[in-house]
Scaffold this motif. Structure first.
Motif, PDB file in Angstrom:
ATOM      1  N   LEU A   1       0.836  -1.197   0.000  1.00 40.56           N
ATOM      2  CA  LEU A   1       0.000   0.000   0.000  1.00 40.56           C
ATOM      3  C   LEU A   1       0.875   1.253   0.000  1.00 40.56           C
ATOM      4  O   LEU A   1       0.606   2.201  -0.738  1.00 40.56           O
ATOM      5  CB  LEU A   1      -0.960   0.001   1.192  1.00 40.56           C
ATOM      6  N   ALA A   2       1.941   1.255   0.797  1.00 43.16           N
ATOM      7  CA  ALA A   2       2.857   2.404   0.807  1.00 43.16           C
ATOM      8  C   ALA A   2       3.483   2.602  -0.573  1.00 43.16           C
ATOM      9  O   ALA A   2       3.605   3.744  -1.045  1.00 43.16           O
ATOM     10  CB  ALA A   2       3.939   2.211   1.868  1.00 43.16           C
ATOM     11  N   ASP A   3       3.873   1.516  -1.233  1.00 40.37           N
ATOM     12  CA  ASP A   3       4.415   1.606  -2.600  1.00 40.37           C
ATOM     13  C   ASP A   3       3.397   2.251  -3.535  1.00 40.37           C
ATOM     14  O   ASP A   3       3.752   3.102  -4.368  1.00 40.37           O
ATOM     15  CB  ASP A   3       4.773   0.219  -3.150  1.00 40.37           C
ATOM     16  N   GLU A   4       2.138   1.849  -3.422  1.00 39.83           N
ATOM     17  CA  GLU A   4       1.095   2.387  -4.283  1.00 39.83           C
ATOM     18  C   GLU A   4       0.881   3.879  -4.011  1.00 39.83           C
ATOM     19  O   GLU A   4       0.730   4.678  -4.946  1.00 39.83           O
ATOM     20  CB  GLU A   4      -0.211   1.602  -4.103  1.00 39.83           C
ATOM     21  N   LEU A   5       0.912   4.271  -2.739  1.00 35.01           N
ATOM     22  CA  LEU A   5       0.773   5.693  -2.402  1.00 35.01           C
ATOM     23  C   LEU A   5       1.921   6.505  -2.984  1.00 35.01           C
ATOM     24  O   LEU A   5       1.711   7.589  -3.538  1.00 35.01           O
ATOM     25  CB  LEU A   5       0.697   5.879  -0.887  1.00 35.01           C
ATOM     26  N   MET A   6       3.132   5.975  -2.870  1.00 33.84           N
ATOM     27  CA  MET A   6       4.310   6.659  -3.432  1.00 33.84           C
ATOM     28  C   MET A   6       4.153   6.815  -4.937  1.00 33.84           C
ATOM     29  O   MET A   6       4.405   7.886  -5.496  1.00 33.84           O
ATOM     30  CB  MET A   6       5.592   5.897  -3.109  1.00 33.84           C
ATOM     31  N   MET A   7       3.724   5.768  -5.611  1.00 35.96           N
ATOM     32  CA  MET A   7       3.587   5.794  -7.068  1.00 35.96           C
ATOM     33  C   MET A   7       2.465   6.748  -7.494  1.00 35.96           C
ATOM     34  O   MET A   7       2.639   7.563  -8.408  1.00 35.96           O
ATOM     35  CB  MET A   7       3.288   4.389  -7.598  1.00 35.96           C
ATOM     36  N   LEU A   8       1.330   6.685  -6.835  1.00 34.78           N
ATOM     37  CA  LEU A   8       0.164   7.462  -7.242  1.00 34.78           C
ATOM     38  C   LEU A   8       0.295   8.947  -6.954  1.00 34.78           C
ATOM     39  O   LEU A   8      -0.254   9.774  -7.681  1.00 34.78           O
ATOM     40  CB  LEU A   8      -1.100   6.911  -6.576  1.00 34.78           C
ATOM     41  N   PHE A   9       0.994   9.301  -5.887  1.00 31.54           N
ATOM     42  CA  PHE A   9       1.036  10.710  -5.491  1.00 31.54           C
ATOM     43  C   PHE A   9       2.311  11.437  -5.860  1.00 31.54           C
ATOM     44  O   PHE A   9       2.451  12.614  -5.581  1.00 31.54           O
ATOM     45  CB  PHE A   9       0.749  10.836  -3.991  1.00 31.54           C
TER      46      PHE A   9
END
Length: 161
Positions: free
Chosen positions: A152-160
């Motif tokens: 989830l942290a990886d996805e937040l980093m990628m998306l934002f």
């Protein structure tokens, strides 16, 4: 919050996001949060935004998680918990950039209606992965799936970014 949701995944992912952004930007843990706000006010651009997570509902573990949130000492992530009237819920969703669903279904068969609500407001979703969630969340079309707080942290980093 229901027993089918584990908020510790979100709290851990938020902490990871906070620390990873600081490391990416070369910030030290000793950096004054006041200086961060001054920099933002003065128009300094950052590669990653500050995130605000709004947790709705009044589940049985709400107080426990509110206490855990207070102890996290986050600089780039904030949490707010609230109970919303049903007519206010779509307004909140419509003002968000991303929905997060922690629902995992103890039976493995029920789909989270909150994801349907999020999609109804045009909101993409990061959802906890479980057996039938792909009936709703189409990866890279209307959302992403995660199995761990690190994902989830990886996805937040990628998306934002």
């Amino acid at each position: 919050r229901t027993p089918d949701e584990d908020f510790s995944i979100l709290l851990e992912a938020a902490l990871m996001y906070d620390r990873r952004v600081a490391a990416t930007l070369g910030e030290e843990d000793s950096m004054d949060e006041g200086q961060l706000w001054i920099d933002i006010k003065n128009g300094k651009q950052f590669d990653y935004p500050r995130l605000l997570f709004v947790i709705t509902g009044k589940g049985p573990d709400r107080k426990k998680y509110e206490e855990q949130i207070k102890r996290l000492k986050l600089r780039r992530v904030a949490f707010r918990t609230m109970w919303l009237a049903s007519e206010d819920y779509p307004l909140l969703l419509g003002s968000a950039d991303l929905g997060v669903s922690l629902h995992t279904s103890s039976s493995g068969l029920d789909l989270p209606m909150k994801v349907v609500d999020m999609f109804g407001c045009g909101l993409p979703v990061c959802a906890a992965s479980f057996s039938c969630i792909e009936e709703l969340v189409k990866v890279n079309r209307n959302g992403l799936l995660f199995s761990t707080s690190s994902e989830l942290a990886d996805e937040l980093m990628m998306l934002f970014k």
